[in-house]
Design an enzyme around this catalytic site. Structure first.
Site, PDB file in Angstrom:
ATOM      1  N   TYR A 141      -9.747   6.126  -6.520  1.00  0.00           N
ATOM      2  CA  TYR A 141     -11.305   6.180  -5.908  1.00  0.00           C
ATOM      3  C   TYR A 141     -11.654   7.761  -5.654  1.00  0.00           C
ATOM      4  O   TYR A 141     -12.889   7.884  -5.677  1.00  0.00           O
ATOM      5  CB  TYR A 141     -11.096   5.494  -4.519  1.00  0.00           C
ATOM      6  CG  TYR A 141     -11.470   4.023  -4.583  1.00  0.00           C
ATOM      7  CD1 TYR A 141     -10.312   3.286  -5.157  1.00  0.00           C
ATOM      8  CD2 TYR A 141     -12.539   3.192  -4.205  1.00  0.00           C
ATOM      9  CE1 TYR A 141     -10.640   1.886  -5.293  1.00  0.00           C
ATOM     10  CE2 TYR A 141     -12.823   2.104  -4.133  1.00  0.00           C
ATOM     11  CZ  TYR A 141     -11.867   1.287  -4.566  1.00  0.00           C
ATOM     12  OH  TYR A 141     -12.208  -0.054  -4.717  1.00  0.00           O
ATOM     13  N   LYS A 189       3.169  -0.596  -8.805  1.00  0.00           N
ATOM     14  CA  LYS A 189       3.485  -1.039 -10.187  1.00  0.00           C
ATOM     15  C   LYS A 189       4.343   0.173 -10.660  1.00  0.00           C
ATOM     16  O   LYS A 189       4.156   1.018 -11.409  1.00  0.00           O
ATOM     17  CB  LYS A 189       2.018  -0.746 -10.907  1.00  0.00           C
ATOM     18  CG  LYS A 189       2.167  -1.291 -12.414  1.00  0.00           C
ATOM     19  CD  LYS A 189       2.295  -2.693 -12.585  1.00  0.00           C
ATOM     20  CE  LYS A 189       2.611  -2.874 -14.022  1.00  0.00           C
ATOM     21  NZ  LYS A 189       2.845  -4.410 -14.394  1.00  0.00           N
ATOM     22  N   ASP A 221       1.324  -7.157 -10.144  1.00  0.00           N
ATOM     23  CA  ASP A 221       1.076  -8.269 -11.235  1.00  0.00           C
ATOM     24  C   ASP A 221       1.649  -9.619 -10.778  1.00  0.00           C
ATOM     25  O   ASP A 221       1.148 -10.741 -10.491  1.00  0.00           O
ATOM     26  CB  ASP A 221       1.366  -8.079 -12.410  1.00  0.00           C
ATOM     27  CG  ASP A 221       2.801  -7.571 -12.821  1.00  0.00           C
ATOM     28  OD1 ASP A 221       3.279  -7.140 -11.931  1.00  0.00           O
ATOM     29  OD2 ASP A 221       2.953  -7.311 -14.111  1.00  0.00           O
ATOM     30  N   ASP A 245      -7.825  -3.203  -2.619  1.00  0.00           N
ATOM     31  CA  ASP A 245      -8.997  -3.649  -2.957  1.00  0.00           C
ATOM     32  C   ASP A 245      -9.143  -4.991  -3.585  1.00  0.00           C
ATOM     33  O   ASP A 245      -9.661  -5.892  -3.231  1.00  0.00           O
ATOM     34  CB  ASP A 245      -9.764  -2.733  -3.695  1.00  0.00           C
ATOM     35  CG  ASP A 245     -11.286  -3.143  -4.116  1.00  0.00           C
ATOM     36  OD1 ASP A 245     -12.030  -3.743  -3.102  1.00  0.00           O
ATOM     37  OD2 ASP A 245     -11.842  -3.069  -5.251  1.00  0.00           O
ATOM     38  N   ASP A 249      -9.343  -9.253  -1.669  1.00  0.00           N
ATOM     39  CA  ASP A 249     -10.524  -9.924  -2.290  1.00  0.00           C
ATOM     40  C   ASP A 249      -9.824 -11.431  -2.566  1.00  0.00           C
ATOM     41  O   ASP A 249     -10.318 -12.301  -2.170  1.00  0.00           O
ATOM     42  CB  ASP A 249     -11.295  -9.330  -3.463  1.00  0.00           C
ATOM     43  CG  ASP A 249     -12.487  -8.787  -3.046  1.00  0.00           C
ATOM     44  OD1 ASP A 249     -12.711  -8.367  -1.970  1.00  0.00           O
ATOM     45  OD2 ASP A 249     -13.377  -9.030  -3.983  1.00  0.00           O
TER      46      ASP A 249
END
Ligand code: IPM
Ligand code: MN
Length: 367
Positions: A141, A189, A221, A245, A249
């Protein structure tokens, strides 16, 4: 207790859900004899329209002069043609930076009354209580360089973290885990990204300071799958900005609606409170917006800024009670027109349930 709250209602459904959250805070103030003040300021699309910038200087000043900032939502399709640094979202990212909070707490609490709302089976979502701790000021970001060269057809974003940035947010996650079920899942990751390896090594180094907390690592993942298969397994989930983020969600699937999710950002100069859902311009002004994410966000203001844990619990209990009584906004009504109430009506129902419980409390304590 005295609390100066800056209100950035923002775009789309932001103002309508924020209004209901404020009513709840006012009720708590009235019953408890607290002094909460509310000062409105512009952020996002409404600020672009009024002042030509998504974040006017006066907004920053108002927020920095407050004890807490309550934000609705930003984002308006009208401004999609602008470059990222001029869009409503740029205002949101800048206010996060100005306030300095780096630990974004996003609880995912499954209300039993909504168990039929999730596409997941009720026995999977039952009693889920996860707290996502999303790093909010680093990673893709904000990392430099970032650009899009339209001539060469090349674009770049930078994922960058320092050890200090990981340590400060990880410590908050560890401390929160100690107050909960003492389990910390760190998501990354690390099989591909150096940034993730830094996160993993840093969290492992800190473990010895929190011997009562069990730590596990998950790749993002497979975490996306585990979150749907076995959500009850998770307690505190710590992760970097973009992964947080996405996963927060995704957790809206567990609660039955994104409209149920609150958030609080702590660790900086002034705490920032915002529901996880966006501005939903398609339903703005129709009375369909779910104010419960904003109301549960108000509960987080009570918990983290006002330090009124009992009041926070009372608000959360009032939400549970209204849902148990069968009241639903459109997003959680599953087509049941008879149960469907508007944004305002839902706010009023929670307000009434809260007033009754605060009344009961006062008479119990003979105040
Ligand atoms: C959120 C939102 C924001 C984010 C957007 C609007 C910039 O999706 O708060 O989750 O990505 O942080
Ligand atoms: Mn998001």
């Amino acid at each position: 207790m005295k609390l100066k709250i800056a209100v950035l209602a923002g775009d789309g459904i932001g103002p309508e859900v924020t209004r209901e959250a404020i009513q709840i805070l006012k009720a708590v103030a009235e019953f408890g004899g607290h002094d909460f003040t509310f000062t409105e300021a512009l952020l996002g699309g409404v600020a672009i329209t009024a002042e030509g910038t998504p974040i006017p200087k006066a907004t920053i000043a108002t927020c920095l002069d407050s004890d807490a900032v309550l934000l609705g939502a930003v984002g308006d399709n009208k401004f999609n043609h602008l470059t990222p640094d001029k869009r409503p979202e740029a205002g949101l990212l800048q206010i996060r930076q100005e306030l300095g909070g780096f630990a974004n707490l996003r609880p995912c609490l499954a209300f039993n009354a909504l168990s039929e709302n999730s596409p997941l089976r009720p026995e999977v979502t039952k009693d889920v209580d996860i707290l996502f701790v999303r790093e909010l000021l680093g990673g893709l970001y904000f990392g430099q360089p970032r650009w899009w060269n339209k001539e060469t057809g090349e674009a770049i974003n930078t994922m960058r973290y320092t050890k200090a940035e990981v340590v400060r947010v990880a410590r908050i996650a560890f401390e929160l885990a100690q107050k909960r079920r003492k389990k910390l899942t760190q998501v990354d990751k690390a099989n591909v990204l150096e940034c993730s390896q830094l996160w993993r090594a840093t969290v492992d180094e800190l473990k010895s300071d929190y011997p009562d907390v069990t730590v596990e690592h998950q790749l993002v993942d497979s975490m996306a799958i585990h979150l749907m298969n076995t959500p009850r397994h998770f307690d505190v989930v710590l992760t970097e900005n973009l992964f947080g983020d996405i996963l927060s969600d995704e957790s809206g699937v567990i609660t039955g609606s994104l409209g149920m999710l609150p958030s609080a950002t702590i660790g900086g100069k002034v705490n920032l409170y915002e529901p996880v859902h966006g501005s939903a311009p398609d339903i703005a002004g129709t009375g369909k917006a779910n104010p419960l994410g904003a109301i549960l966000t108000a509960a987080m203001v009570l918990r983290h800024s006002a330090k009124l844990e009992d009041a926070a619990l009372a608000v959360e209990a009032a939400v549970a009670e209204v849902l148990a009584a069968g009241h639903r906004t459109a997003d959680i009504a599953r087509g049941n027109a008879a149960a469907t109430v508007t944004t305002k009506q839902m706010g009023k129902l929670v307000h009434e349930a809260l007033a009754q419980s605060l009344d009961r409390e006062q008479s119990l304590h003979g105040v």
